[in-house]
Write an enzyme that holds these catalytic residues in place. Structure first.
Site, PDB file in Angstrom:
ATOM      1  N   ASP A  29      10.290  30.561  -0.450  1.00  0.00           N
ATOM      2  CA  ASP A  29      10.400  29.651  -1.587  1.00  0.00           C
ATOM      3  C   ASP A  29      11.718  29.931  -2.316  1.00  0.00           C
ATOM      4  O   ASP A  29      12.081  31.077  -2.546  1.00  0.00           O
ATOM      5  CB  ASP A  29       9.208  29.840  -2.536  1.00  0.00           C
ATOM      6  CG  ASP A  29       9.069  28.692  -3.509  1.00  0.00           C
ATOM      7  OD1 ASP A  29       8.058  27.965  -3.425  1.00  0.00           O
ATOM      8  OD2 ASP A  29       9.968  28.505  -4.368  1.00  0.00           O
ATOM      9  N   ILE A  30      12.422  28.867  -2.685  1.00  0.00           N
ATOM     10  CA  ILE A  30      13.739  29.001  -3.317  1.00  0.00           C
ATOM     11  C   ILE A  30      13.618  29.547  -4.742  1.00  0.00           C
ATOM     12  O   ILE A  30      14.578  30.107  -5.284  1.00  0.00           O
ATOM     13  CB  ILE A  30      14.465  27.622  -3.302  1.00  0.00           C
ATOM     14  CG1 ILE A  30      15.967  27.788  -3.393  1.00  0.00           C
ATOM     15  CG2 ILE A  30      13.968  26.701  -4.397  1.00  0.00           C
ATOM     16  CD1 ILE A  30      16.748  26.534  -3.032  1.00  0.00           C
ATOM     17  N   ASN A  85      -1.293  23.231  -3.965  1.00  0.00           N
ATOM     18  CA  ASN A  85      -1.324  22.333  -5.116  1.00  0.00           C
ATOM     19  C   ASN A  85      -1.464  20.917  -4.572  1.00  0.00           C
ATOM     20  O   ASN A  85      -0.651  20.483  -3.753  1.00  0.00           O
ATOM     21  CB  ASN A  85      -0.036  22.471  -5.936  1.00  0.00           C
ATOM     22  CG  ASN A  85       0.104  23.856  -6.551  1.00  0.00           C
ATOM     23  OD1 ASN A  85      -0.883  24.455  -6.983  1.00  0.00           O
ATOM     24  ND2 ASN A  85       1.323  24.367  -6.603  1.00  0.00           N
ATOM     25  N   HIS A  98       1.956  21.756   1.800  1.00  0.00           N
ATOM     26  CA  HIS A  98       2.440  23.131   1.997  1.00  0.00           C
ATOM     27  C   HIS A  98       1.465  24.134   1.423  1.00  0.00           C
ATOM     28  O   HIS A  98       0.810  23.890   0.421  1.00  0.00           O
ATOM     29  CB  HIS A  98       3.828  23.333   1.389  1.00  0.00           C
ATOM     30  CG  HIS A  98       3.952  22.880  -0.043  1.00  0.00           C
ATOM     31  ND1 HIS A  98       4.090  21.558  -0.387  1.00  0.00           N
ATOM     32  CD2 HIS A  98       3.949  23.569  -1.199  1.00  0.00           C
ATOM     33  CE1 HIS A  98       4.170  21.453  -1.694  1.00  0.00           C
ATOM     34  NE2 HIS A  98       4.076  22.657  -2.230  1.00  0.00           N
TER      35      HIS A  98
HETATM   36  P1  AMP Z   1       4.638  22.646  -5.255  1.00  0.00           P
HETATM   37  O1  AMP Z   1       5.031  22.693  -6.707  1.00  0.00           O
HETATM   38  O2  AMP Z   1       3.290  23.189  -4.952  1.00  0.00           O
HETATM   39  O3  AMP Z   1       4.851  21.246  -4.693  1.00  0.00           O
HETATM   40  O4  AMP Z   1       5.643  23.624  -4.503  1.00  0.00           O
HETATM   41  C1  AMP Z   1       6.913  23.242  -4.133  1.00  0.00           C
HETATM   42  C2  AMP Z   1       7.672  24.508  -3.950  1.00  0.00           C
HETATM   43  O5  AMP Z   1       8.857  24.223  -3.223  1.00  0.00           O
HETATM   44  C3  AMP Z   1       8.126  25.180  -5.262  1.00  0.00           C
HETATM   45  O6  AMP Z   1       7.572  26.476  -5.347  1.00  0.00           O
HETATM   46  C4  AMP Z   1       9.647  25.191  -5.154  1.00  0.00           C
HETATM   47  O7  AMP Z   1      10.223  26.377  -5.687  1.00  0.00           O
HETATM   48  C5  AMP Z   1       9.848  25.091  -3.652  1.00  0.00           C
HETATM   49  N1  AMP Z   1      11.116  24.534  -3.229  1.00  0.00           N
HETATM   50  C6  AMP Z   1      11.729  23.414  -3.707  1.00  0.00           C
HETATM   51  N2  AMP Z   1      12.866  23.180  -3.042  1.00  0.00           N
HETATM   52  C7  AMP Z   1      12.985  24.160  -2.104  1.00  0.00           C
HETATM   53  C8  AMP Z   1      13.946  24.468  -1.102  1.00  0.00           C
HETATM   54  N3  AMP Z   1      15.048  23.709  -0.912  1.00  0.00           N
HETATM   55  N4  AMP Z   1      13.745  25.560  -0.327  1.00  0.00           N
HETATM   56  C9  AMP Z   1      12.661  26.329  -0.512  1.00  0.00           C
HETATM   57  N5  AMP Z   1      11.709  26.087  -1.436  1.00  0.00           N
HETATM   58  C10 AMP Z   1      11.864  25.013  -2.233  1.00  0.00           C
END
Ligand code: AMP
Length: 112
Positions: A29-30, A85, A98
């Site tokens: 996760d970023i 989520n 995810h």
């Molecule tokens: P959610 O809020 O459950 O939809 O989770 C989405 C997740 O994606 C969040 O924890 C973000 O930090 C993560 N995220 C968004 N963009 C990226 C990216 N480019 N690479 C890795 N993780 C990401």
């Protein structure tokens, strides 16, 4: 329009990939919320868990097993949490299914 995660699958944007097979991909996760915070996604674009159907039964099971495999590879000592989520109201911000795999700090209950 393809989501951010489809772009990661297609290598259009970079990610720190930790696992890949023909069905799934996992990457860091970023914006990690724990020392270990990995996202596990199906390559099939399913917007959210509630859009999955009986045809996706094996795929959903596969994602769970991949989570367990990654936890084992990262030596998480059988101590981790899996979160999905579902929908904006539950905190979903990327509409490609995810699993969040989180570990490495105390995880309180109930989650916020
Ligand atoms: P959610 O809020 O459950 O939809 O989770 C989405 C997740 O994606 C969040 O924890 C973000 O930090 C993560 N995220 C968004 N963009 C990226 C990216 N480019 N690479 C890795 N993780 C990401």
């Amino acid at each position: 329009m393809s989501t951010l995660f489809e772009k990661i699958i297609n290598r259009e944007i970079p990610a720190d990939i930790v696992y890949e097979d023909e069905i799934s991909l996992a990457f860091k996760d970023i914006n990690p919320q724990a020392p270990t915070h990995i996202l596990i996604i199906p390559k099939k674009p399913i917007e959210k868990l509630s859009d999955a159907n009986i045809e996706d039964q094996a795929l959903l099971g596969h994602l769970m097993l991949v989570a367990g495999k990654i936890a084992e590879q990262l030596n998480l000592d059988n101590t981790f949490r899996i979160i999905i989520n579902n929908g904006a109201g539950a905190g979903q911000s990327v509409f490609h299914l995810h699993l969040h795999l989180m570990s490495g700090r105390p995880l309180s209950w109930p989650p916020g």
